[in-house]
Design a protein around this motif. Structure first.
Motif, mmCIF file in Angstrom:
data_model
loop_
_atom_site.group_PDB
_atom_site.id
_atom_site.type_symbol
_atom_site.label_atom_id
_atom_site.label_comp_id
_atom_site.label_asym_id
_atom_site.label_seq_id
_atom_site.Cartn_x
_atom_site.Cartn_y
_atom_site.Cartn_z
ATOM 1 N N GLU A 279 0.822 -1.207 0.000
ATOM 2 C CA GLU A 279 0.000 0.000 0.000
ATOM 3 C C GLU A 279 0.856 1.257 0.000
ATOM 4 O O GLU A 279 0.526 2.248 -0.676
ATOM 5 C CB GLU A 279 -0.931 -0.011 1.215
ATOM 6 N N ALA A 280 1.969 1.233 0.732
ATOM 7 C CA ALA A 280 2.857 2.398 0.752
ATOM 8 C C ALA A 280 3.483 2.644 -0.617
ATOM 9 O O ALA A 280 3.588 3.791 -1.076
ATOM 10 C CB ALA A 280 3.936 2.195 1.816
ATOM 11 N N GLU A 281 3.927 1.576 -1.284
ATOM 12 C CA GLU A 281 4.511 1.746 -2.618
ATOM 13 C C GLU A 281 3.474 2.253 -3.609
ATOM 14 O O GLU A 281 3.791 3.058 -4.501
ATOM 15 C CB GLU A 281 5.093 0.417 -3.090
ATOM 16 N N ALA A 282 2.221 1.794 -3.485
ATOM 17 C CA ALA A 282 1.180 2.275 -4.389
ATOM 18 C C ALA A 282 0.907 3.760 -4.200
ATOM 19 O O ALA A 282 0.566 4.471 -5.151
ATOM 20 C CB ALA A 282 -0.101 1.470 -4.174
ATOM 21 N N LYS A 283 1.049 4.262 -2.978
ATOM 22 C CA LYS A 283 0.822 5.680 -2.693
ATOM 23 C C LYS A 283 2.086 6.518 -2.805
ATOM 24 O O LYS A 283 2.043 7.739 -2.617
ATOM 25 C CB LYS A 283 0.235 5.847 -1.288
ATOM 26 N N GLY A 284 3.238 5.877 -3.085
ATOM 27 C CA GLY A 284 4.489 6.614 -3.206
ATOM 28 C C GLY A 284 5.027 7.100 -1.876
ATOM 29 O O GLY A 284 5.699 8.140 -1.821
#
Length: 409
Positions: A279-284
Motif C-alpha cells: 500500500e505504501a509503494e502504491a501511494k508513493g
C-alpha cells in the motif's frame, strides 16, 4: 352526640437502621485497640520515667546530705569549697559554710538534670522503636490488602485477601474488597462470554453474505449493473467485517493481559511494515527507520496490531507526493519505545485527543472515508493500556504526527 375518634398517630420512626446488624459495645475495633495500645505505651513510659527520676533524685539527695566540709582541730576544711585563711570569725564562717552548701546543692541539681536528659533520650529511642514496630503490626493488614489489590490489577481477578484476625474495621474492609472482587470477576467473565458469542454470531452472517456476493460476481453471464451492485455490496460487507473485528478486538484489549510472553517490538514493527509495504509503494510513501531490539512481556498479536494500526494510519493519512513514514524502536530507561512519525496534513494540537476516540477521524466522524472505520487509534490505546503502557500523539512541525508508544520492559 357521639364524637368521632381521632385517627391513630403514626408510630415514631426508629433512630437506628434495622438493616444494620446489632454489634456489641465491646467489639474489638481498631479505635479501641489503638487507644489501649498507645494509652498503655504512654502509661508504661511515664512509669519508667518517674522511676528513673525518683532513683536519680534519691541518689542526688544522698550525695547532697553529706556535709561538704569538716572541722579538724578547731579549723574548717573542705575539698569542695574554699574558706578564708586564718581563724575566721563566726559570721564569716557561717557565710562560707552556707555558700559551700549552696554550691554542693547546685552541683547535685546539675547532675540530676544531666542524667534525666540522658534517661529521657534513651526512653525516647526505645519508645520510637517500639511504636514503629507496633504500628507495623497494626498496619500489616493494610499492607496485605494493598499487595492483593496490586496483584489483582496486574494479573487477574481470581485473587482474594481472605484476611484473618479480629472482627474489626480492617476485617470489614478486606471482606468488602473480596465481595467487590467476586462481583467484578463475574462481570468480566460475563463480558468475555458475551464477546465470544458476539464474535461468532456477528462473523457468521457477514461471512455468508461475502460468499454469496463472490459467487454472484463470478457469474460471467450476470448483467453489468448486477456486477456493479455486487461490488458495492461486497465493499460494504468488507467494511462491516472490519468494523466487527475492530469492535471485538477493542472489547478484548480493554482488559489486562494475563498470559504474557517475551515479544521484540522491532520484529513486531517489521512484520507490520511488510503488511503495509504494498500500500505504501502504491501511494508513493517511503517507509524508513532503524529498529533496535526492545523486548517486552505481552501478547504478540495485540502488540502487532498496535504497530499495524499506527503504520497504516501513517501511510494512509500522508501527503500526495514525496511522503515518508519513519518507524523506530528502542529500549531506554527500563522501557520499550515504538515511534511512528510521518508527513501529512497539519494537525491542530487541540484535536489530538479526539483522534483516540472511537469512530473519530481528523475533521470527520463515523462515515465519509474509505481509509478505515475509525477504530485504529482507539484499539492501539486500549492495547497499550492493557500492557501497562501508554501512547502519546504529538503534532509534527510541517505536518503529520509523531506517535510514541511506551511499554514497560
Amino acid at each position: 352526640m357521639a364524637t368521632t375518634p381521632a385517627p391513630p398517630q403514626a408510630p415514631p420512626k426508629p433512630t437506628w437502621d434495622p438493616r444494620e446488624p446489632v454489634r456489641p459495645w465491646l467489639r474489638p475495633t481498631i479505635r479501641i485497640r489503638l487507644t489501649l495500645l498507645y494509652g498503655g505505651m504512654f502509661l508504661i513510659a511515664g512509669i519508667l520515667l518517674l522511676s528513673i527520676i525518683y532513683l536519680l533524685a534519691a541518689q542526688a539527695l544522698h550525695i547532697g546530705s553529706e556535709l561538704p566540709f569538716r572541722v579538724v582541730e578547731g579549723k574548717v576544711t573542705s575539698d569542695i569549697c574554699t574558706f578564708p585563711p586564718g581563724p575566721p570569725s563566726a559570721e564569716a564562717a557561717n557565710r562560707a559554710m552556707n555558700a559551700c552548701v549552696n554550691e554542693q546543692r547546685q552541683h547535685a541539681l546539675d547532675d540530676l538534670l544531666r542524667r534525666s536528659l540522658f534517661a529521657l533520650l534513651g526512653l525516647s529511642i526505645i519508645a520510637f522503636a517500639f511504636g514503629y514496630a507496633m504500628a507495623g503490626r497494626v498496619l500489616s493488614p493494610l499492607g496485605k490488602i494493598t499487595r492483593t489489590a496490586r496483584n489483582v490489577a496486574g494479573t487477574d481477578l481470581s485473587r482474594r485477601i481472605e484476611l484473618d484476625g479480629p472482627d474489626d474495621e480492617l476485617k470489614e474492609l478486606a471482606d468488602t474488597f473480596d465481595d467487590m472482587l467476586d462481583r467484578l470477576e463475574r462481570a468480566f467473565t460475563a463480558q468475555q462470554r458475551f464477546v465470544a458469542n458476539a464474535s461468532h454470531e456477528l462473523r457468521t452472517p457477514l461471512a455468508i453474505n461475502r460468499t454469496l456476493l463472490e459467487v454472484q460476481l463470478s457469474d460471467p453471464g450476470a448483467p453489468a449493473e448486477l456486477h456493479q451492485l455486487g461490488r458495492t455490496l461486497l465493499a460494504t460487507n468488507e467494511r462491516s467485517e472490519q468494523l466487527v473485528e475492530g469492535l471485538l478486538l477493542l472489547a478484548r484489549s480493554d482488559n489486562q493481559i494475563v498470559e504474557r510472553k517475551a515479544v521484540d517490538l522491532s520484529e513486531v514493527a517489521s512484520r507490520a511494515i511488510e503488511q503495509v509495504r504494498a500500500e505504501a509503494e502504491a501511494k508513493g510513501v517511503e517507509v524508513r527507520g532503524e529498529r533496535a531490539p526492545a523486548v517486552v512481556q505481552g501478547n504478540g498479536v495485540l502488540l502487532e496490531r498496535i504497530a499495524l494500526n499506527l503504520v497504516q494510519n501513517a501511510v494512509r493519512y500522508n501527503v500526495p507526493e514525496g511522503g515518508w513514514v519513519e518507524v523506530t524502536t528502542e529500549a531506554q530507561h527500563g522501557q520499550a519505545v515504538l515511534v511512528v512519525s510521518n508527513t501529512g496534513p497539519v494537525v491542530p494540537a487541540y484535536e489530538i485527543d479526539n483522534l483516540f476516540e472511537p469512530f473519530r477521524r481528523l475533521r470527520q466522524e463515523r462515515t465519509g472515508s474509505d481509509k478505515g472505520v475509525g477504530l485504529g487509534l482507539s484499539i492501539a490505546r486500549s492495547v497499550a493500556r492493557a500492557h501497562g503502557g501508554r501512547i502519546i500523539a504529538e503534532p509534527r512541525e510541517g505536518g503529520g504526527l509523531v506517535m510514541r508508544v511506551t511499554l514497560p520492559v
